[in-house]
Design a protein around this motif. Structure first.
Motif, PDB file in Angstrom:
ATOM      1  N   ALA A  61       0.839  -1.199   0.000  1.00 35.80           N
ATOM      2  CA  ALA A  61       0.000   0.000   0.000  1.00 35.80           C
ATOM      3  C   ALA A  61       0.873   1.248   0.000  1.00 35.80           C
ATOM      4  N   HIS A  62       0.359   2.288  -0.603  1.00 32.17           N
ATOM      5  CA  HIS A  62       1.063   3.559  -0.632  1.00 32.17           C
ATOM      6  C   HIS A  62       0.265   4.581   0.162  1.00 32.17           C
ATOM      7  N   LEU A  63       0.962   5.514   0.778  1.00 31.16           N
ATOM      8  CA  LEU A  63       0.310   6.551   1.568  1.00 31.16           C
ATOM      9  C   LEU A  63       0.655   7.928   1.019  1.00 31.16           C
ATOM     10  N   ASP A  64      -0.330   8.818   1.067  1.00 31.34           N
ATOM     11  CA  ASP A  64      -0.097  10.225   0.768  1.00 31.34           C
ATOM     12  C   ASP A  64       0.008  10.947   2.104  1.00 31.34           C
ATOM     13  N   VAL A  65       1.133  11.572   2.347  1.00 33.91           N
ATOM     14  CA  VAL A  65       1.314  12.326   3.587  1.00 33.91           C
ATOM     15  C   VAL A  65       0.530  13.622   3.473  1.00 33.91           C
ATOM     16  N   ARG A  66      -0.375  13.833   4.414  1.00 36.54           N
ATOM     17  CA  ARG A  66      -1.228  15.026   4.403  1.00 36.54           C
ATOM     18  C   ARG A  66      -0.671  16.127   5.297  1.00 36.54           C
ATOM     19  N   GLU A  67      -0.063  15.709   6.399  1.00 31.47           N
ATOM     20  CA  GLU A  67       0.414  16.707   7.362  1.00 31.47           C
ATOM     21  C   GLU A  67       1.442  16.054   8.288  1.00 31.47           C
ATOM     22  N   ILE A  68       2.409  16.836   8.706  1.00 25.95           N
ATOM     23  CA  ILE A  68       3.362  16.402   9.721  1.00 25.95           C
ATOM     24  C   ILE A  68       3.272  17.409  10.861  1.00 25.95           C
ATOM     25  N   ILE A  69       3.026  16.902  12.055  1.00 30.27           N
ATOM     26  CA  ILE A  69       2.865  17.764  13.233  1.00 30.27           C
ATOM     27  C   ILE A  69       4.004  17.471  14.196  1.00 30.27           C
ATOM     28  N   HIS A  70       4.706  18.502  14.622  1.00 33.47           N
ATOM     29  CA  HIS A  70       5.780  18.368  15.607  1.00 33.47           C
ATOM     30  C   HIS A  70       5.289  18.969  16.917  1.00 33.47           C
ATOM     31  N   HIS A  71       5.318  18.182  17.972  1.00 28.49           N
ATOM     32  CA  HIS A  71       4.869  18.649  19.283  1.00 28.49           C
ATOM     33  C   HIS A  71       6.043  18.593  20.253  1.00 28.49           C
ATOM     34  N   GLU A  72       6.481  19.753  20.727  1.00 30.88           N
ATOM     35  CA  GLU A  72       7.634  19.808  21.621  1.00 30.88           C
ATOM     36  C   GLU A  72       7.188  19.643  23.072  1.00 30.88           C
ATOM     37  N   HIS A  73       7.883  18.773  23.778  1.00 33.61           N
ATOM     38  CA  HIS A  73       7.641  18.535  25.200  1.00 33.61           C
ATOM     39  C   HIS A  73       8.823  19.122  25.967  1.00 33.61           C
TER      40      HIS A  73
ATOM     41  N   THR B 166      15.192  20.164  29.799  1.00 38.79           N
ATOM     42  CA  THR B 166      15.438  19.428  28.564  1.00 38.79           C
ATOM     43  C   THR B 166      14.142  19.382  27.767  1.00 38.79           C
ATOM     44  N   SER B 167      14.239  18.958  26.536  1.00 41.55           N
ATOM     45  CA  SER B 167      13.038  18.855  25.717  1.00 41.55           C
ATOM     46  C   SER B 167      13.168  17.691  24.750  1.00 41.55           C
ATOM     47  N   SER B 168      12.035  17.271  24.234  1.00 46.53           N
ATOM     48  CA  SER B 168      12.010  16.273  23.179  1.00 46.53           C
ATOM     49  C   SER B 168      10.872  16.638  22.231  1.00 46.53           C
ATOM     50  N   THR B 169      10.986  16.212  21.002  1.00 48.18           N
ATOM     51  CA  THR B 169       9.952  16.490  20.020  1.00 48.18           C
ATOM     52  C   THR B 169       9.331  15.179  19.552  1.00 48.18           C
ATOM     53  N   VAL B 170       8.011  15.132  19.627  1.00 51.49           N
ATOM     54  CA  VAL B 170       7.258  13.987  19.131  1.00 51.49           C
ATOM     55  C   VAL B 170       6.638  14.425  17.811  1.00 51.49           C
ATOM     56  N   SER B 171       6.841  13.638  16.761  1.00 52.51           N
ATOM     57  CA  SER B 171       6.298  13.983  15.442  1.00 52.51           C
ATOM     58  C   SER B 171       5.197  13.003  15.065  1.00 52.51           C
ATOM     59  N   TYR B 172       4.099  13.555  14.580  1.00 50.30           N
ATOM     60  CA  TYR B 172       2.962  12.770  14.130  1.00 50.30           C
ATOM     61  C   TYR B 172       2.815  12.966  12.617  1.00 50.30           C
ATOM     62  N   VAL B 173       2.592  11.885  11.906  1.00 49.10           N
ATOM     63  CA  VAL B 173       2.390  11.957  10.469  1.00 49.10           C
ATOM     64  C   VAL B 173       0.943  11.577  10.180  1.00 49.10           C
ATOM     65  N   VAL B 174       0.221  12.484   9.516  1.00 46.94           N
ATOM     66  CA  VAL B 174      -1.156  12.234   9.106  1.00 46.94           C
ATOM     67  C   VAL B 174      -1.116  11.837   7.638  1.00 46.94           C
ATOM     68  N   ALA B 175      -1.610  10.648   7.317  1.00 45.86           N
ATOM     69  CA  ALA B 175      -1.530  10.155   5.944  1.00 45.86           C
ATOM     70  C   ALA B 175      -2.812   9.397   5.594  1.00 45.86           C
ATOM     71  N   ALA B 176      -2.994   9.195   4.310  1.00 47.42           N
ATOM     72  CA  ALA B 176      -4.141   8.443   3.806  1.00 47.42           C
ATOM     73  C   ALA B 176      -3.678   7.485   2.716  1.00 47.42           C
ATOM     74  N   ARG B 177      -4.354   6.357   2.617  1.00 46.23           N
ATOM     75  CA  ARG B 177      -4.029   5.397   1.555  1.00 46.23           C
ATOM     76  C   ARG B 177      -4.378   5.989   0.202  1.00 46.23           C
ATOM     77  N   ARG B 178      -3.569   5.625  -0.762  1.00 46.03           N
ATOM     78  CA  ARG B 178      -3.856   6.055  -2.142  1.00 46.03           C
ATOM     79  C   ARG B 178      -4.947   5.200  -2.722  1.00 46.03           C
TER      80      ARG B 178
END
Length: 71
Positions: A3-15, A59-71
């Motif tokens: 399966a292939h995915l189209d990336v719709r959005e990448i969200i970076h959340h800093e903690h 200190t900090s860390s970044t969590v990244s979320y990828v929002v995608a949908a199947r083609r």
């Protein structure tokens, strides 16, 4: 065929983390399931004092979320 995915959005959340001393860091690490350590809080705090001291620590860390949908 895979399966292939189209990336719709990448969200970076800093903690951000602010700890008062080695005991405070050890209490957080010992209760967080993300860290699986065989030693207890006192040993963690002792090792922290040897490596980073006993003062406040930020200190900090970044969590990244990828929002995608199947083609």
């Amino acid at each position: 065929m895979g399966a292939h995915l189209d990336v719709r959005e990448i969200i970076h959340h800093e903690h951000c983390f602010r700890f008062t001393d080695a005991d405070h860091i050890a209490a957080y690490v010992a209760t967080n399931p993300k860290y699986q350590l065989a030693c207890g809080e006192q040993e963690i705090a002792g090792r922290l004092r040897q490596t980073v001291g006993d003062g406040p620590l930020e200190t900090s860390s970044t969590v990244s979320y990828v929002v995608a949908a199947r083609r």
